[in-house]
Scaffold this motif. Structure first.
Motif, PDB file in Angstrom:
ATOM      1  N   ILE A 371      -9.725 -17.822 -11.664  1.00 30.80           N
ATOM      2  CA  ILE A 371      -8.697 -17.174 -10.841  1.00 30.80           C
ATOM      3  C   ILE A 371      -8.698 -15.679 -11.112  1.00 30.80           C
ATOM      4  O   ILE A 371      -9.330 -15.203 -12.063  1.00 30.80           O
ATOM      5  N   ILE A 372      -7.982 -14.952 -10.237  1.00 29.94           N
ATOM      6  CA  ILE A 372      -7.741 -13.519 -10.456  1.00 29.94           C
ATOM      7  C   ILE A 372      -6.241 -13.296 -10.437  1.00 29.94           C
ATOM      8  O   ILE A 372      -5.559 -13.687  -9.490  1.00 29.94           O
ATOM      9  N   ALA A 373      -5.710 -12.678 -11.504  1.00 25.74           N
ATOM     10  CA  ALA A 373      -4.275 -12.398 -11.602  1.00 25.74           C
ATOM     11  C   ALA A 373      -4.105 -10.956 -12.054  1.00 25.74           C
ATOM     12  O   ALA A 373      -4.337 -10.631 -13.221  1.00 25.74           O
ATOM     13  N   ASN A 374      -3.732 -10.082 -11.131  1.00 29.14           N
ATOM     14  CA  ASN A 374      -3.506  -8.669 -11.435  1.00 29.14           C
ATOM     15  C   ASN A 374      -2.010  -8.389 -11.429  1.00 29.14           C
ATOM     16  O   ASN A 374      -1.345  -8.523 -10.400  1.00 29.14           O
ATOM     17  N   ALA A 375      -1.476  -7.976 -12.593  1.00 31.97           N
ATOM     18  CA  ALA A 375      -0.057  -7.649 -12.681  1.00 31.97           C
ATOM     19  C   ALA A 375       0.248  -6.327 -11.996  1.00 31.97           C
ATOM     20  O   ALA A 375       1.358  -6.111 -11.505  1.00 31.97           O
ATOM     21  N   ASP A 376      -0.748  -5.441 -11.939  1.00 33.88           N
ATOM     22  CA  ASP A 376      -0.554  -4.140 -11.287  1.00 33.88           C
ATOM     23  C   ASP A 376      -1.932  -3.640 -10.877  1.00 33.88           C
ATOM     24  O   ASP A 376      -2.842  -3.528 -11.708  1.00 33.88           O
ATOM     25  N   ILE A 377      -2.103  -3.366  -9.591  1.00 32.90           N
ATOM     26  CA  ILE A 377      -3.425  -2.979  -9.106  1.00 32.90           C
ATOM     27  C   ILE A 377      -3.888  -1.661  -9.718  1.00 32.90           C
ATOM     28  O   ILE A 377      -5.098  -1.385  -9.786  1.00 32.90           O
ATOM     29  N   TYR A 378      -2.951  -0.833 -10.188  1.00 32.81           N
ATOM     30  CA  TYR A 378      -3.316   0.477 -10.728  1.00 32.81           C
ATOM     31  C   TYR A 378      -3.777   0.386 -12.182  1.00 32.81           C
ATOM     32  O   TYR A 378      -4.385   1.332 -12.691  1.00 32.81           O
ATOM     33  N   THR A 379      -3.474  -0.687 -12.853  1.00 30.42           N
ATOM     34  CA  THR A 379      -3.946  -0.856 -14.227  1.00 30.42           C
ATOM     35  C   THR A 379      -5.085  -1.863 -14.299  1.00 30.42           C
ATOM     36  O   THR A 379      -5.677  -2.045 -15.368  1.00 30.42           O
ATOM     37  N   ALA A 380      -5.380  -2.536 -13.187  1.00 27.70           N
ATOM     38  CA  ALA A 380      -6.497  -3.479 -13.153  1.00 27.70           C
ATOM     39  C   ALA A 380      -7.803  -2.708 -12.964  1.00 27.70           C
ATOM     40  O   ALA A 380      -7.818  -1.552 -12.544  1.00 27.70           O
ATOM     41  N   GLU A 381      -8.887  -3.339 -13.297  1.00 24.13           N
ATOM     42  CA  GLU A 381     -10.197  -2.692 -13.184  1.00 24.13           C
ATOM     43  C   GLU A 381     -10.718  -2.856 -11.759  1.00 24.13           C
ATOM     44  O   GLU A 381     -11.599  -3.663 -11.476  1.00 24.13           O
ATOM     45  N   LEU A 382     -10.152  -2.075 -10.837  1.00 24.59           N
ATOM     46  CA  LEU A 382     -10.519  -2.141  -9.423  1.00 24.59           C
ATOM     47  C   LEU A 382     -11.081  -0.803  -8.988  1.00 24.59           C
ATOM     48  O   LEU A 382     -10.641   0.252  -9.472  1.00 24.59           O
ATOM     49  N   ASP A 383     -12.053  -0.827  -8.065  1.00 25.73           N
ATOM     50  CA  ASP A 383     -12.606   0.434  -7.563  1.00 25.73           C
ATOM     51  C   ASP A 383     -11.617   1.073  -6.584  1.00 25.73           C
ATOM     52  O   ASP A 383     -10.681   0.434  -6.100  1.00 25.73           O
ATOM     53  N   LEU A 385     -11.900   2.096  -3.453  1.00 24.52           N
ATOM     54  CA  LEU A 385     -11.844   1.542  -2.098  1.00 24.52           C
ATOM     55  C   LEU A 385     -10.993   0.274  -2.058  1.00 24.52           C
ATOM     56  O   LEU A 385     -10.208   0.059  -1.113  1.00 24.52           O
ATOM     57  N   HIS A 386     -11.139  -0.567  -3.066  1.00 32.35           N
ATOM     58  CA  HIS A 386     -10.361  -1.794  -3.119  1.00 32.35           C
ATOM     59  C   HIS A 386      -8.873  -1.485  -3.277  1.00 32.35           C
ATOM     60  O   HIS A 386      -8.018  -2.098  -2.625  1.00 32.35           O
ATOM     61  N   ILE A 387      -8.553  -0.486  -4.134  1.00 36.11           N
ATOM     62  CA  ILE A 387      -7.153  -0.096  -4.330  1.00 36.11           C
ATOM     63  C   ILE A 387      -6.568   0.457  -3.036  1.00 36.11           C
ATOM     64  O   ILE A 387      -5.423   0.130  -2.664  1.00 36.11           O
ATOM     65  N   GLN A 388      -7.342   1.271  -2.319  1.00 33.57           N
ATOM     66  CA  GLN A 388      -6.851   1.816  -1.056  1.00 33.57           C
ATOM     67  C   GLN A 388      -6.560   0.709  -0.043  1.00 33.57           C
ATOM     68  O   GLN A 388      -5.568   0.768   0.698  1.00 33.57           O
ATOM     69  N   MET A 389      -7.453  -0.298   0.008  1.00 30.20           N
ATOM     70  CA  MET A 389      -7.234  -1.405   0.932  1.00 30.20           C
ATOM     71  C   MET A 389      -5.969  -2.178   0.561  1.00 30.20           C
ATOM     72  O   MET A 389      -5.152  -2.517   1.429  1.00 30.20           O
ATOM     73  N   LEU A 390      -5.752  -2.409  -0.741  1.00 28.43           N
ATOM     74  CA  LEU A 390      -4.554  -3.119  -1.179  1.00 28.43           C
ATOM     75  C   LEU A 390      -3.307  -2.294  -0.907  1.00 28.43           C
ATOM     76  O   LEU A 390      -2.258  -2.833  -0.518  1.00 28.43           O
ATOM     77  N   GLU A 391      -3.386  -0.992  -1.094  1.00 30.60           N
ATOM     78  CA  GLU A 391      -2.248  -0.124  -0.803  1.00 30.60           C
ATOM     79  C   GLU A 391      -1.867  -0.181   0.677  1.00 30.60           C
ATOM     80  O   GLU A 391      -0.680  -0.164   1.020  1.00 30.60           O
TER      81      GLU A 391
END
Length: 738
Positions: A371-383, A385-391
């Motif tokens: 599974i993937i469980a991110n408590a906060d997208i800004y502290t997760a190891e995300l690139d 582009l992925h953060i922008q899409m989630l935002e």
């Protein structure tokens, strides 16, 4: 996987030895498990064998010699008192509701016999066993929770006694002065430093949570007024803003006049108890939700409904902003197919937003069941582009759990928290994983049902095709029959007169009759008679064909039955005189009938002409017409008795033509109204008939919704009857007229 995990005992309850052998062969092809196979032929023996062997699963035939599959399931349910019957029901019937009935009675899976393969049999057995294990786990969890609750209650009592003898707050409230005294432990329980409480009720009241104040005051007043002990739980707010749970117990004391003067009691902190109760309640709610979803999946075959219910329940239970089910496409792109989202947040489904929750590495991760469980997208190891899409989708925290169809990754069950970060609790993750497993079962179940529906549709289409082929075959046979009849006409009815004409004309052409005027005249008469016969035959064929083509084109009008009979007699008087036969018009009142006069006149002249041909010289033919007010219980043989009850109206007109000829054999009365049917094959030659006259009469009468039949006694003559339905007056026409 060890040997025990790969070994399964299967009980086959099937009365067909051939089909049992077929099932054994299918199971032997499954190299994933070692199967121990038990077999019985009857339901009763199957129930006994289950008690003895306790197999892992049952392959159950729906139709058994002593009971059906549903009765077996009910008996097995009563026998073992468990909801997890590991049964796969096999049937040859195509009843759409049989799957629901089987599942309601406890079966885990349902298969059509004709559709069984090694793979779907293995999958059905695997699902039946796994679903049974899941239900047993749920039942065991409920038992454990009950035990935990009992232990918790015991510990609660022990804790209460320990606090009563150790650390607890004590208060003394002087109702006359209003002064309240707290001991040191009481002040600590309310977050005060020692000596920090000023002893006023106003300060104490401010410590109580605003939502609990009214209830607390109500309980205090009730305790004093009813002279009962005070026991109440409420929340307090510490000076630092934290909330805690307190339980207080107290007694009121009264003076001799019965007035309350003092209350004394204790307080204890019950944060741990409340947390434990809250945790237990959360576990019970989670288990109840999983069980409810299991039951809904067993009761419904509508996958979209199940998926929508899942996301709605998860969103409500976890109190999060958005939950959706994401389905992968073959190229590992995908789309959201159901969604439950709060009104203040953007929706992904309705606006068809592009949402790719993961990249290729994440897909590999999901395929392994992770599974993937991110408590906060800004502290997760995300690139970035992925953060922008989630935002862009207002996602701050996300939880994604894989959904499998058999052994292949099918999609994801995804939870989004949008307003703020969220630390996903282990219990929350476990709940979403359990529901994702239930969705996997629902997908497989819906797929099996869809396959069954497709097979049923294909079978119905095959049946319709077969019916069309049978209709075409019947029509082809009818055409072949008509062709044979026509060939018979050409070979017999046409060839004979043509041969006679050819012979006669040949003799004349050769001049052999030039010196024999009498014989020449005879040859010319033969040719003339045969020509007339051919003309009659051709005209009758054309007339009958026209009647068949124009069955609804009758021009009906009111006319007089007496006049029609008189016209028919006038037309046939010459033929009757030539044959030495008298035509007698018997009782025939003036009756108004609604018919096609030309066609009825044609029918009457055909019947009279037929009677003349078969009457002996110096005999008489009687013709009559009468009104019948009731239906006649006909006892004689007629052409088509099935038409009797189709006559509209209660009044009927019956015509009768009676001769004193040779009569008709009883076995011919059913056939003489067919095409080219004659009592004697020589009649066409001796009497000049074509075999079509009565067929023409039958067609005309049936177009009038009437009946035609004959009654006869050999050697005494025959009577032909025609009955036509008639309206009672000119304003009431019979059904079906034009």
């Amino acid at each position: 996987m060890d040997t025990n995990d790969r070994s399964r005992t299967i009980l086959i309850v099937e009365d067909s030895l051939t089909y049992r052998s077929k099932l054994r062969d299918y199971l032997s092809q499954d190299n994933r498990y070692n199967y121990i196979i038990l077999e019985t032929e009857t339901g009763a023996e199957g129930l006994r064998q289950y008690r003895i062997a306790q197999p892992d699963a049952i392959l159950l035939d729906y139709v058994l010699p002593d009971m059906n599959g549903l009765e077996f399931l009910q008996a097995l349910q009563q026998q073992i008192k468990k909801p997890d019957l590991p049964v796969v029901l096999l049937t040859e019937y195509d009843k759409e509701n049989l799957a629901n009935l089987a599942i309601e009675c406890g079966a885990q899976q349902y298969l059509s016999k004709s559709a069984v393969t090694t793979e779907n049999l293995r999958l059905s057995l695997h699902n039946a066993i796994k679903q049974g294990e899941l239900l047993r786990q749920v039942a065991e969890l409920q038992i454990q929770n009950q035990r935990h609750l009992k232990v918790l209650n015991q510990k609660e009592e022990q804790l209460r006694l320990a606090l009563a003898s150790a650390r607890m707050g004590i208060w003394d409230w002087d109702l006359l002065t209003g002064q309240i005294h707290w001991n040191r432990e009481h002040e600590e329980l309310f977050g005060f430093t020692p000596g920090g409480f000023d002893g006023t009720y106003e300060t104490f009241d401010l410590c109580i949570h605003p939502d609990d104040r009214a209830r607390f005051h109500e309980q205090v007043v009730k305790s004093i007024e009813t002279h009962t002990s005070l026991c109440h739980q409420f929340r307090i707010i510490w000076p630092d803003g934290n909330t805690h749970w307190i339980e207080t117990r107290g007694e009121a004391y009264f003076n001799d006049a019965g007035q309350p003067i003092r209350t004394i009691g204790t307080v204890v902190n019950i944060d741990e108890r409340q947390q434990a109760q809250q945790l237990l309640q959360t576990q019970l709610d989670r288990q109840r939700l999983v069980l409810d979803m299991t039951v809904r999946i067993r009761q419904s075959l509508d996958l979209e409904e199940i998926l929508q219910t899942t996301v709605d329940e998860v969103q409500q239970f976890l109190q999060i902003e958005r939950v959706l089910v994401y389905k992968f496409l073959p190229d590992w792109s995908g789309k959201a197919i159901v969604e439950s989202v709060g009104t203040e947040w953007c929706d992904i489904l309705t606006h068809d937003r592009v949402y790719r929750p993961c990249g290729k590495s994440a897909i590999d991760h999901f395929q392994q069941g992770c599974i993937i469980a991110n408590a906060d997208i800004y502290t997760a190891e995300l690139d970035d582009l992925h953060i922008q899409m989630l935002e862009s989708l207002q996602i701050r925290a996300n939880l994604a759990v894989p959904i499998f169809k058999r052994d292949k990754l099918w999609g994801l069950l995804i939870a989004h928290h949008c307003s703020e970060p969220r630390a996903w609790q282990a219990s929350e993750i476990e709940l979403v994983k359990q529901l994702a497993s239930q969705v996997s079962i629902a997908i497989q179940q819906a797929n099996l049902f869809a396959q069954a529906q497709t097979e049923l549709t294909q079978r119905k289409q095959a049946e319709m095709t077969l019916q069309l082929l049978n209709a075409e075959l019947k029509q082809h046979r009818a055409v072949e029959k008509l062709k044979d009849e026509f060939i018979g006409i050409v070979s017999h009815e046409l060839r004979t007169p043509l041969t006679s004409m050819q012979g006669a004309l040949g003799l004349l052409a050769m001049g052999l009759m030039d010196d024999e005027p009498a014989q020449m005249k005879q040859m010319i008469e033969i040719a003339s008679n045969e020509t007339e016969r051919l003309v009659r035959l051709v005209n009758n064929i054309l007339d009958l064909d026209k009647l068949d083509a124009d069955r609804q084109a009758l021009a009906l009008e009111w006319c007089d039955a007496h006049n029609l009979l008189k016209q028919a007699i006038d037309v046939m008087t010459g033929s009757a005189a030539a044959a030495g036969v008298d035509l007698v018009l018997e009782d025939c009142p003036s009756l108004q009938i609604f018919v096609s006069p030309d066609r009825i006149l044609q029918t009457l002249t055909n019947l009279i002409g037929n009677a003349i041909k078969f009457s002996t010289p110096n005999s008489a033919i009687s013709i009559s017409a009468a009104t019948l007010d009731e239906r006649i219980p006909y006892s004689s043989t007629r052409v088509d008795t099935s038409q009797l009850n189709s006559s509209s109206g209660s009044r009927q007109i019956r015509f009768a033509v009676k001769d004193c000829g040779r009569g008709i054999p009883a076995d011919k009365l059913d056939t003489i109204f067919g095409r080219f049917q004659q009592v004697d094959v020589s009649d066409s030659r001796d009497k000049g008939g074509t075999g079509l006259g009565l067929a023409i009469c039958k067609s005309i009468v049936e177009q009038h919704q009437g009946l035609i039949w004959a009654e006869s006694t050999l050697g005494q003559g025959s009577t032909f009857f025609v009955t036509l339905p008639q309206p009672m007056n000119k304003n009431l026409l019979p059904q079906g007229t034009l």
